[in-house]
Design an enzyme around this catalytic site. Structure first.
Site: not given
Ligand code: PEP
Ligand code: MG
Length: 585
Positions: A504, A433, A457
């Site tokens: 994700c 990320e 991110d």
């Molecule tokens: C992301 O950064 O894509 C992620 C799934 O983590 P979060 O949204 O919890 O930062």
């Molecule tokens: Mg993230």
């Protein structure tokens, strides 16, 4: 009637009265009163001053006992101010002469005094101005009531209007009382928005100055599909939105029929659809929506909703419960992603200047070893109860991955010595990320068992656009050719090394990206559970060759507009009726 355009982050249309949630002094109602109300407004003022006075006496005495007379002096200043005719006189005059409500009279008087102190331009008086602000907050709090007690006294369900909400405030919301949310600040992938989506409360963020325009009790429409918020709508508009609400319910019903079907393309390729969760009970929603397991368990939410640091045992219980509810289905657990907009800043003595680039996620864990080890112990202990993988968030250097794995190994040895069972073949992976991890994916692939691409991110760090900032929300997009280039490289590197790659970020739950992601080679997506049926529907309508062609075409584009238009057109082609109205922009 006023219409405000914000950023739609959680779908659905709701129509209800406004409940303004915020610091009392940030939203002071303005109302002209009738001369017959003067006495009751003055009585309210006296009551609030009396209550504030009583609180302060208590605080002063307690402080004196615990910290001594010098420390208690500050409350002496507050108490003195509460008797000062220069402050109280104008409040009473405003009510009597100008016929305004008591809250406004109080706020105006305090503002005059604060401005006087500030204008002296000396540090001592600037500090005094802060004390005056503090006192104002206390008196207004007495007049307007504390948020929670006001909320609990409500007899009807409401829509929360706030300047900004923290992820934990949102996670703690009671869905029976709170029908929708609209905030001034925020972006599509800010954690508050992610939580609103997870708990399925229609939500619009980034409405800029909504707090100034909406008052407690106003009727409001929140359209979580288009981002429109209508304050004090006329009857015709209400009727139009009611019709839309019915369409949305019908659409949900159609999708529910898709939930139990298999996520398989027309050419027979099975795609694994997993759910993103924050709490164990969300597993029910994953399964009800036809998910195959959990691909991202955001474990830090246990921290966000507790008033104490969760113990090893509390964490273990949550993880074990999640695995038990999954009954043999897979679960990828992410180690604590604290920092940035989650947890640490609210508690920090000295807030970070740039928290999203600061001590966040794996960096925070590596600097707080005991906290990290406690969580790893809980994770490993739970791994004996079902199939689990563990991943580290925000890894940006190989050294971080190596350190995290070393600590994990230490914990394994400790458990071994104590004779506590755990899964000895537990796979470890990273969330990709940060651009540095994406660019070095080949090297990372040699040292971990899987990648999970976190586009939320990755977009923010690749494009240098704060994911939670409504002012630059138009620049934040997964359709950026630069982001797509990195995603493609990560998938390629993973494939070459023979490790699993999944995705994700929120784009996994947005229908316009489904064909592209499959075309790029992904066979596992993890997304907000409520979106699983929609994505399944898209998967069941396409074949791999078509997706690959689309991915090749999109790979040659150099503008996000071109990418978005093409993806939207392709999606409309495969199912013009059911996707037409509900495609995220
Ligand atoms: C992301 O950064 O894509 C992620 C799934 O983590 P979060 O949204 O919890 O930062
Ligand atoms: Mg993230």
């Amino acid at each position: 009637m006023q219409t405000v355009k914000g950023i739609p982050v959680s779908p659905g249309i709701v129509i209800a009265r406004v409940f303004v949630l915020g610091e009392a002094e940030t939203h002071v109602p303005h109302r002209d009163i009738d001369p017959t109300e003067v006495e009751s407004e003055l009585a309210k003022l006296d009551g609030a001053l009396r209550d504030a006075n009583a609180d302060l006496v208590l605080l002063r005495d307690r402080t004196e006992q615990q910290l001594g007379r010098e420390a208690a002096k500050i409350f002496g200043f507050h108490l003195g101010l509460l008797q000062d005719p220069a402050l109280l006189g104008p409040m009473r005059d405003r009510i009597r002469r100008d016929l305004v409500n008591v809250e406004l009279a109080v706020a105006d008087s305090f503002k005059k005094v604060t401005d006087q102190f500030k204008s002296i331009g000396n540090e001592v008086f600037r500090q005094k101005a802060n004390d005056v602000l503090d006192l104002e907050r206390r008196v207004l709090g007495k007049l307007m009531g504390e948020n929670e007690s006001r909320l609990s006294k409500l007899s009807e369900s409401v829509i929360i209007v706030a300047h900004e909400l923290t992820p934990s405030q949102t996670a703690g919301m009671d869905r029976r009382r709170i029908l929708g949310i609209a905030t001034d600040l925020g972006g599509r992938t800010s954690h508050t928005s992610i939580v609103a989506r997870a708990i399925e409360i229609p939500c619009v963020v980034g409405c800029q100055r909504l707090m100034e325009r909406a008052d407690d009790g106003d009727l409001v429409i929140v359209d979580g599909d288009t981002g429109v918020v209508v304050i004090r709508p006329d009857e015709r508009t209400v009727q139009e939105y009611r019709t839309q609400q019915e369409r949305f319910s019908a659409y949900r019903r159609v999708l529910r029929e898709t939930a139990p079907l298999e996520a398989v393309t027309k050419c027979g390729q099975r795609i694994q659809l997993l759910g993103n969760i924050e709490f164990p009970h969300e597993v029910e929603s994953v399964l009800a929506n036809g998910g195959d397991g959990v691909g991202l368990y955001r474990t830090e939410f246990l921290y966000l909703t507790n008033d104490h640091e969760p113990s090893e045992d509390e964490q273990f219980q949550s993880y074990r419960r999640t695995l038990e509810l999954l009954a043999g289905r897979p679960c990828t657990i992410r180690t604590l992603d604290l920092g940035a907009d989650k947890y640490t800043q609210q508690r920090a003595h000295e807030p970070e200047r740039n928290p999203f680039l600061g001590l966040r996620s794996i960096r925070y864990c590596l600097q707080n070893r005991e906290l990290f080890k406690t969580q790893l112990r809980a994770i490993l202990r739970a791994s004996a109860y079902g199939p689990m993988k563990v991943m580290f968030p925000l890894v940006s250097t190989l050294m971080e991955l190596r350190q995290a794995k070393m600590i994990l190994n230490d914990v394994c040895e400790e458990l071994d010595e104590e004779g506590i069972p755990f899964d000895r073949n537990l796979q470890t992976g990273i969330m990709v990320e940060v651009p540095s991890a994406a660019l070095l994916a080949r090297a990372f692939a040699d040292e971990c068992a899987f990648f999970s691409i976190g586009t939320n991110d990755l977009i923010q760090y690749t494009l240098a656009v704060d994911r939670g900032n409504e002012r630059v929300a138009n620049l934040y997009t997964g359709a950026s050719p630069a982001v797509l280039y990195l995603v493609k490289q990560v998938i390629r590197s993973g494939r070459r090394a023979g490790i699993d790659v999944s995705l994700c970020g929120e784009v996994a739950g947005e229908a316009i990206y489904t064909m592209l992601l499959i075309g790029l080679g992904l066979r596992t997506l993890s997304l907000v559970p409520s979106q699983i049926p929609l994505i399944k529907r898209v998967i069941r309508s396409v074949d791999i060759e078509h997706c690959e062609q689309l991915a090749r075409r999109v790979g040659s584009f150099d503008s996000e507009r071109q990418v978005l238009n093409t993806l939207r057109d392709e999606l409309r082609k495969i199912d013009p009726d059911s996707f037409g109205g509900w495609i995220a922009e």
